[in-house]
Design a protein around this motif. Structure first.
Motif, short mmCIF file in Angstrom:
data_model
loop_
_atom_site.label_atom_id
_atom_site.label_comp_id
_atom_site.label_asym_id
_atom_site.label_seq_id
_atom_site.Cartn_x
_atom_site.Cartn_y
_atom_site.Cartn_z
N ARG A 273 -4.64 -24.13 22.48
CA ARG A 273 -4.98 -25.24 23.15
C ARG A 273 -3.64 -25.07 24.05
NH1 ARG A 273 -7.31 -29.50 19.08
NH2 ARG A 273 -6.30 -30.38 20.79
N SER A 274 -3.74 -26.18 25.57
CA SER A 274 -2.99 -26.63 25.98
C SER A 274 -1.98 -25.71 26.34
CB SER A 274 -2.44 -27.67 26.01
OG SER A 274 -3.53 -28.76 25.21
N HIS B 200 -0.04 -22.54 28.39
CA HIS B 200 0.37 -21.49 29.88
C HIS B 200 0.67 -20.25 29.80
CE1 HIS B 200 0.28 -25.64 32.11
NE2 HIS B 200 -1.15 -26.14 30.76
N ASP C 188 -8.89 -27.27 26.19
CA ASP C 188 -7.77 -28.25 26.71
C ASP C 188 -6.46 -27.99 27.41
OD1 ASP C 188 -9.61 -30.18 25.02
OD2 ASP C 188 -8.74 -29.34 23.28
N GLY C 189 -7.18 -27.43 29.02
CA GLY C 189 -6.04 -27.12 29.28
C GLY C 189 -5.38 -25.96 29.67
N ILE D 229 -4.68 -22.02 30.41
CA ILE D 229 -4.07 -21.53 31.51
C ILE D 229 -3.34 -20.16 31.36
CG2 ILE D 229 -2.94 -21.94 33.50
CD1 ILE D 229 -3.05 -24.60 33.75
N GLY E 217 -12.59 -26.04 29.52
CA GLY E 217 -11.74 -26.68 30.08
C GLY E 217 -10.35 -25.67 30.43
#
Length: 66
Positions: A2-3, A5, A30-31, A33, A53
């Protein structure tokens, strides 16, 4: 993850390769990428896989899948 990048795909545009992975849950939300391909070839997720998300950008130049 989660989250997370993920940037800087490898030679073939793959940012995350989970080929043949076995897991009950894979949470890419949740973000999360990914700038490059997220590859799950042959992966076995037995309960929950989520991309809620998440932002999935294929390899630069648009020459491949996300």
């Amino acid at each position: 993850m989660r989250s997370a990048h993920l940037v800087g795909p490898g030679r073939r545009g793959v940012t995350l390769a989970l080929d043949n992975a076995v897991a009950s849950t894979l949470d890419l939300s949740d973000g999360f990428i990914a700038n490059g391909t997220v590859r799950l070839r042959g992966a076995r997720i037995t309960d929950n896989l989520t991309f809620e998300g998440a932002v999935l950008n294929g390899p630069s130049g648009g020459d491949g899948p996300s």
